[in-house]
Scaffold this motif. Structure first.
Motif, mmCIF file in Angstrom:
data_model
loop_
_atom_site.group_PDB
_atom_site.id
_atom_site.type_symbol
_atom_site.label_atom_id
_atom_site.label_comp_id
_atom_site.label_asym_id
_atom_site.label_seq_id
_atom_site.Cartn_x
_atom_site.Cartn_y
_atom_site.Cartn_z
ATOM 1 N N VAL A 286 0.983 -1.376 -0.036
ATOM 2 C CA VAL A 286 -0.137 -0.159 0.000
ATOM 3 C C VAL A 286 0.796 1.191 0.066
ATOM 4 N N PHE A 287 1.951 1.182 0.799
ATOM 5 C CA PHE A 287 2.786 2.395 0.714
ATOM 6 C C PHE A 287 3.298 2.522 -0.661
ATOM 7 N N GLY A 288 3.925 1.491 -1.393
ATOM 8 C CA GLY A 288 4.288 1.283 -2.797
ATOM 9 C C GLY A 288 3.184 2.259 -3.807
ATOM 10 N N LYS A 289 1.913 1.736 -3.647
ATOM 11 C CA LYS A 289 0.896 2.484 -4.345
ATOM 12 C C LYS A 289 0.838 3.990 -3.852
ATOM 13 N N ALA A 290 1.009 4.142 -2.767
ATOM 14 C CA ALA A 290 0.864 5.798 -2.133
ATOM 15 C C ALA A 290 2.045 6.486 -2.791
ATOM 16 N N THR A 291 3.214 5.934 -2.815
ATOM 17 C CA THR A 291 4.234 6.756 -3.205
ATOM 18 C C THR A 291 4.206 7.057 -4.736
ATOM 19 N N LYS A 292 3.454 5.996 -5.438
ATOM 20 C CA LYS A 292 3.339 6.475 -6.845
ATOM 21 C C LYS A 292 2.376 7.477 -7.157
ATOM 22 N N LEU A 293 1.534 7.731 -6.335
ATOM 23 C CA LEU A 293 0.698 8.733 -6.342
ATOM 24 C C LEU A 293 1.142 10.127 -6.045
ATOM 25 N N ARG A 294 1.893 10.073 -4.788
ATOM 26 C CA ARG A 294 2.544 11.140 -4.431
ATOM 27 C C ARG A 294 3.765 10.959 -4.141
ATOM 28 N N PRO A 295 5.038 10.960 -4.939
ATOM 29 C CA PRO A 295 6.200 10.653 -4.733
ATOM 30 C C PRO A 295 6.922 11.656 -4.094
ATOM 31 N N ASP A 296 6.413 13.087 -3.826
ATOM 32 C CA ASP A 296 6.884 13.849 -3.044
ATOM 33 C C ASP A 296 6.581 13.868 -1.606
ATOM 34 N N ASP A 297 5.724 12.955 -1.335
ATOM 35 C CA ASP A 297 5.185 12.782 0.154
ATOM 36 C C ASP A 297 6.077 12.143 1.027
ATOM 37 N N GLN A 298 7.092 12.644 1.580
ATOM 38 C CA GLN A 298 8.193 11.780 2.351
ATOM 39 C C GLN A 298 7.652 10.848 3.591
ATOM 40 N N ARG A 299 6.737 11.324 4.072
ATOM 41 C CA ARG A 299 6.041 10.335 5.121
ATOM 42 C C ARG A 299 5.804 9.038 4.554
ATOM 43 N N ALA A 300 4.977 8.936 3.265
ATOM 44 C CA ALA A 300 4.962 7.524 2.835
ATOM 45 C C ALA A 300 6.237 6.845 2.575
ATOM 46 N N THR A 301 7.127 7.725 1.887
ATOM 47 C CA THR A 301 8.441 7.276 1.447
ATOM 48 C C THR A 301 9.153 6.815 2.621
ATOM 49 N N VAL A 302 9.129 7.345 3.796
ATOM 50 C CA VAL A 302 10.020 6.929 4.930
ATOM 51 C C VAL A 302 9.240 5.607 5.529
ATOM 52 N N ASN A 303 7.981 5.490 5.595
ATOM 53 C CA ASN A 303 7.108 4.265 6.255
ATOM 54 C C ASN A 303 7.480 3.171 4.981
ATOM 55 N N LEU A 304 7.595 3.272 3.687
ATOM 56 C CA LEU A 304 7.887 2.150 3.016
ATOM 57 C C LEU A 304 9.329 1.824 3.152
ATOM 58 N N GLY A 305 10.171 2.487 3.645
ATOM 59 C CA GLY A 305 11.716 2.273 4.210
ATOM 60 C C GLY A 305 11.506 1.530 5.404
ATOM 61 N N VAL A 306 10.614 1.966 6.067
ATOM 62 C CA VAL A 306 10.501 1.065 7.558
ATOM 63 C C VAL A 306 10.082 -0.243 7.528
ATOM 64 N N ALA A 307 9.079 -0.451 6.541
ATOM 65 C CA ALA A 307 8.415 -1.809 6.065
ATOM 66 C C ALA A 307 9.631 -2.924 5.557
ATOM 67 N N PHE A 308 10.321 -1.945 4.684
ATOM 68 C CA PHE A 308 11.414 -2.858 3.849
ATOM 69 C C PHE A 308 12.566 -3.256 5.079
ATOM 70 N N ASP A 309 12.733 -2.530 6.168
ATOM 71 C CA ASP A 309 13.705 -2.748 7.137
ATOM 72 C C ASP A 309 13.171 -3.819 7.921
ATOM 73 N N ALA A 310 11.675 -3.931 8.195
ATOM 74 C CA ALA A 310 11.191 -4.952 9.012
ATOM 75 C C ALA A 310 11.393 -6.135 8.256
ATOM 76 N N LEU A 311 11.346 -6.382 7.032
ATOM 77 C CA LEU A 311 11.511 -7.533 6.444
ATOM 78 C C LEU A 311 13.005 -7.955 5.953
ATOM 79 N N GLY A 312 13.783 -7.206 6.781
ATOM 80 C CA GLY A 312 15.188 -7.428 6.461
ATOM 81 C C GLY A 312 15.727 -7.408 5.158
ATOM 82 N N GLN A 313 15.307 -5.884 4.755
ATOM 83 C CA GLN A 313 15.798 -5.572 3.175
ATOM 84 C C GLN A 313 16.204 -4.516 3.417
ATOM 85 N N PRO A 314 17.701 -4.138 4.219
ATOM 86 C CA PRO A 314 18.013 -2.900 4.265
ATOM 87 C C PRO A 314 18.352 -1.969 3.022
#
Length: 203
Positions: A71-99
């Motif tokens: 869902v964050f991937g879809k959100a960042t495509k809609l608003r690539p300049d929204d850093q909150r969604a982009t940061v949270n997408l990073g958080v999700a990747f970190d949680a999956l062990g994909q640094p």
């Protein structure tokens, strides 16, 4: 002995590290029925950024990073300049062990908002977890210079000092967290960690 204790503390406080599974904006968990409502709303209309964003936050709060990434991937495509969604997408990747993917998202957020302290703290935490200590510590000190009240930077520095066995400095960093943001999740962990470390620090 000291190294073992520091490692235990690091694992303990990891629950609220910037790279942990917790949304970057500290959103409060919503009732389960709210999650179901949002899932249905997104199923009906996947072009609504706000619904996608809040659904992603709920997934992170419930330790469901794979779904959050979608869902964050879809959100960042809609608003690539929204850093909150982009940061949270990073958080999700970190949680999956994909640094690598996580750090790419944090850096993308910093391209949009170069002084975003949350993005920098998350990136520093992810780098530190990979053993890139100098880069991570330098970034955290930079955050504190730019934003002296950035408690996420003090918290993560405290973890780094504890991990290195430099307990007095760890306590000093965590005391700053208590001073700046006494009601934050980081403050709760900092307080408990200080109490543990003080037993091993000579007066």
């Amino acid at each position: 002995m000291k190294r073992t204790l520091a490692l235990c503390i690091t694992l303990f406080v990891a629950a609220v590290l910037p790279g942990a599974v917790r949304a970057a904006d500290n959103a409060k968990s919503a009732p389960v029925d709210s999650l179901s409502l949002l899932e249905r709303a997104v199923a009906r209309d996947s072009s609504n950024f706000d619904n996608l964003y809040h659904l992603g936050v709920m997934y992170l709060d419930r330790d469901r990073p794979s779904e959050a990434i979608k869902v964050f991937g879809k959100a960042t495509k809609l608003r690539p300049d929204d850093q909150r969604a982009t940061v949270n997408l990073g958080v999700a990747f970190d949680a999956l062990g994909q640094p690598a993917q996580a750090q790419e998202q944090y850096r993308n957020a910093l391209k949009v908002a170069p002084r975003d302290s949350v993005a920098k703290c998350r990136l520093a935490s992810s780098l530190y977890a990979q053993g890139k200590y100098s880069e991570a510590m330098g970034m955290l000190r930079e955050v504190i210079q730019e934003k002296p009240r950035s408690y996420c930077a003090y918290f993560t520095l405290g973890v780094a000092f504890a991990d290195a066995g430099i307990y007095r400095d760890a306590i000093r960093m965590w005391q700053q967290v208590l001073r700046i943001a006494p009601t934050s999740p980081e403050a709760v962990s900092a307080k408990e960690s200080i109490e543990v470390l003080q037993k091993f620090v000579q007066p």
